[in-house]
Design an enzyme around this catalytic site. Structure first.
Site, PDB file in Angstrom:
ATOM      1  N   HIS A  12       0.870  -1.192   0.000  1.00 29.69           N
ATOM      2  CA  HIS A  12       0.000   0.000   0.000  1.00 29.69           C
ATOM      3  C   HIS A  12       0.899   1.233   0.000  1.00 29.69           C
ATOM      4  O   HIS A  12       1.509   1.578   1.009  1.00 29.69           O
ATOM      5  CB  HIS A  12      -0.894   0.004   1.250  1.00 29.69           C
ATOM      6  N   HIS A  14       1.648   5.378  -1.684  1.00 26.81           N
ATOM      7  CA  HIS A  14       1.296   6.569  -2.471  1.00 26.81           C
ATOM      8  C   HIS A  14       2.576   7.159  -3.052  1.00 26.81           C
ATOM      9  O   HIS A  14       3.493   7.490  -2.302  1.00 26.81           O
ATOM     10  CB  HIS A  14       0.614   7.616  -1.585  1.00 26.81           C
ATOM     11  N   LYS A  94      -9.300   0.037  -5.684  1.00 33.06           N
ATOM     12  CA  LYS A  94      -9.282   0.638  -4.353  1.00 33.06           C
ATOM     13  C   LYS A  94     -10.533   1.476  -4.138  1.00 33.06           C
ATOM     14  O   LYS A  94     -10.786   2.438  -4.877  1.00 33.06           O
ATOM     15  CB  LYS A  94      -8.022   1.528  -4.219  1.00 33.06           C
ATOM     16  N   HIS A 131     -10.469   1.401   1.822  1.00 33.59           N
ATOM     17  CA  HIS A 131     -10.196   2.332   2.919  1.00 33.59           C
ATOM     18  C   HIS A 131     -11.410   2.247   3.832  1.00 33.59           C
ATOM     19  O   HIS A 131     -12.460   2.830   3.532  1.00 33.59           O
ATOM     20  CB  HIS A 131     -10.003   3.760   2.396  1.00 33.59           C
ATOM     21  N   HIS A 165      -4.637  -0.734   5.696  1.00 30.99           N
ATOM     22  CA  HIS A 165      -4.084  -0.020   6.861  1.00 30.99           C
ATOM     23  C   HIS A 165      -4.969  -0.129   8.106  1.00 30.99           C
ATOM     24  O   HIS A 165      -5.472   0.872   8.602  1.00 30.99           O
ATOM     25  CB  HIS A 165      -3.764   1.444   6.526  1.00 30.99           C
ATOM     26  N   ASP A 237       1.400   2.608   3.529  1.00 26.66           N
ATOM     27  CA  ASP A 237       0.612   3.836   3.384  1.00 26.66           C
ATOM     28  C   ASP A 237       1.508   5.070   3.460  1.00 26.66           C
ATOM     29  O   ASP A 237       1.064   6.136   3.886  1.00 26.66           O
ATOM     30  CB  ASP A 237      -0.515   3.917   4.421  1.00 26.66           C
TER      31      ASP A 237
HETATM   32  O1  DOR Z   1      -3.209   9.513   5.765  1.00 29.32           O
HETATM   33  C1  DOR Z   1      -3.513   9.172   4.648  1.00 29.32           C
HETATM   34  N1  DOR Z   1      -2.963   9.741   3.558  1.00 29.32           N
HETATM   35  N2  DOR Z   1      -4.462   8.233   4.491  1.00 29.32           N
HETATM   36  C2  DOR Z   1      -4.951   7.919   3.294  1.00 29.32           C
HETATM   37  O2  DOR Z   1      -5.819   7.072   3.223  1.00 29.32           O
HETATM   38  C3  DOR Z   1      -4.505   8.644   2.076  1.00 29.32           C
HETATM   39  C4  DOR Z   1      -3.178   9.209   2.263  1.00 29.32           C
HETATM   40  C5  DOR Z   1      -2.798  10.218   1.194  1.00 29.32           C
HETATM   41  O3  DOR Z   1      -3.046   9.954   0.030  1.00 29.32           O
HETATM   42  O4  DOR Z   1      -2.211  11.234   1.539  1.00 29.32           O
HETATM   43 ZN    ZN Z   2      -3.293   5.051   1.543  1.00 30.04          ZN
END
Ligand code: DOR
Ligand code: ZN
Length: 333
Positions: A12, A14, A94, A131, A165, A237
């Site tokens: 997971h 980003h 997702k 999520h 998460h 995450d």
């Molecule tokens: O804290 C987070 N940041 N939780 C998420 O689900 C998305 C993520 C983000 O994309 O910044």
């Molecule tokens: Zn995330």
């Protein structure tokens, strides 16, 4: 003391786009053999065309590393034709409840009203990544969402559902109740509680969604991770935001851990005498649960300290300026 890991996977992650992608994607690819790439860009990755564009962007930003991006689509009301066209290019879809977190305004308003899409995903063998938060009181959102997980897992027994998460003891217990539920857990939720975020001076760099919970929740997550519960996987995450978006009123949600995940976990697992289970937690469980076959890499960690940088470009990592007792020594492929 040393630890050798084979093909670690971050299930997971980003990595954003443009300059942020170029900054952060290599920080994962230098240590990990693969990662599940989240689709919450603006606009979201929710067409096959955009998926192909984003896949090539991530590949470009990680070229030179033995790294496989496992792509996802952003859940919406897809047609069968769209799902069929995407299936061979994604690891899953997702689902974000609308407004639950960063860039999720295009998410789903009523999860259980999307039955027809879940049915098609089940038939096509496409995993659903979720999520899992309601719009209730912030500390209760995940626990409340567990009812939605129960409903989905019961209605669609052949749909593989990942609770992303997880942060609560309640979500951990669902793993043993439903055959088709599995979960990711972040390193930071194994280490911090709400006290670290807001119990003293407010720490925006530890603010994320779902928010860190109570000590007993952390304990349940930690116990399941240290024994490498067979349905639990590392999913960091790691979610970069520029410093100005974090150190601000209206602080963006996200903890940036990508470059320090493996040293953090080595320190944690060794401290609890569980280093023999780290391989399963960071790779083998994910390989089995998703049937993926990432590039063969070897990561050697040693208990030589590393200093966590104050920042990576504009992005402040978790525990900036502190030191960890473990570090990555060598990555071979
Ligand atoms: O804290 C987070 N940041 N939780 C998420 O689900 C998305 C993520 C983000 O994309 O910044
Ligand atoms: Zn995330």
């Amino acid at each position: 003391m040393e630890i050798t890991l084979h093909s670690p996977l971050d299930m997971h992650l980003h990595v954003r786009q443009d300059a942020m992608l170029d900054l952060v994607a290599p920080l994962t690819a230098q240590h990990f053999a693969g990662a599940v790439i989240m689709p919450n860009l603006l606009p979201p990755v929710d067409t096959v065309e955009r998926l192909h564009w984003y896949t090539s962007e991530v590949r470009r930003a990680t070229s030179g590393y033995a790294f496989e991006p496992f792509m996802t689509l952003f859940f919406r009301d897809y047609s069968h034709e769209e799902l069929l066209a995407a299936r061979d290019h994604i690891i899953g879809i997702k689902l974000y409840p609308a407004g639950a977190t960063t860039n999720s305004d295009a998410g789903v308003r009523e999860v259980l009203a999307m039955d027809h899409v879940f049915g098609m995903m089940q038939e096509l063998g496409i995993p659903l990544l979720v999520h899992g938060e309601t719009h209730g009181f912030v500390m209760d959102r995940e626990a409340e969402f567990c009812e939605v997980y129960r409903e989905l897992a019961t209605r669609y027994p052949r749909l593989r559902i990942t609770m992303e998460h997880i942060t609560t003891a309640k979500a951990v217990s669902l793993l043993d109740e439903f055959e088709n539920l599995r979960a990711t857990v972040t390193p930071h939720h194994l280490i911090i509680t709400l006290d670290d975020v807001a119990g003293g001076l407010l720490n925006p760099h530890l603010f994320c969604k779902p928010i860190a919970k109570r000590p007993e929740d952390r304990q349940a997550l930690l116990e399941a991770s240290l024994k490498a519960h067979p349905k639990l996987m590392l999913g960091s995450d790691s979610a970069p935001h520029p410093r100005h978006a974090k150190e601000a009123p209206g602080c963006a949600a996200g903890v940036f851990t990508a470059p320090i995940i493996l040293p953090m976990l080595a320190e944690l697992f060794v401290r609890h005498g569980a280093e023999q289970n780290l391989q399963a937690f960071v790779s083998d469980n994910a390989r089995r649960l998703y049937g993926v076959n990432p590039p063969a890499t070897t990561v050697r960690l040693a208990n030589d300290p590393m200093q966590i940088p104050a920042s990576y470009g504009q992005v402040v990592p978790m525990w900036a300026g502190r030191s960890l007792s473990w570090s990555v020594k060598e990555v071979t492929c």
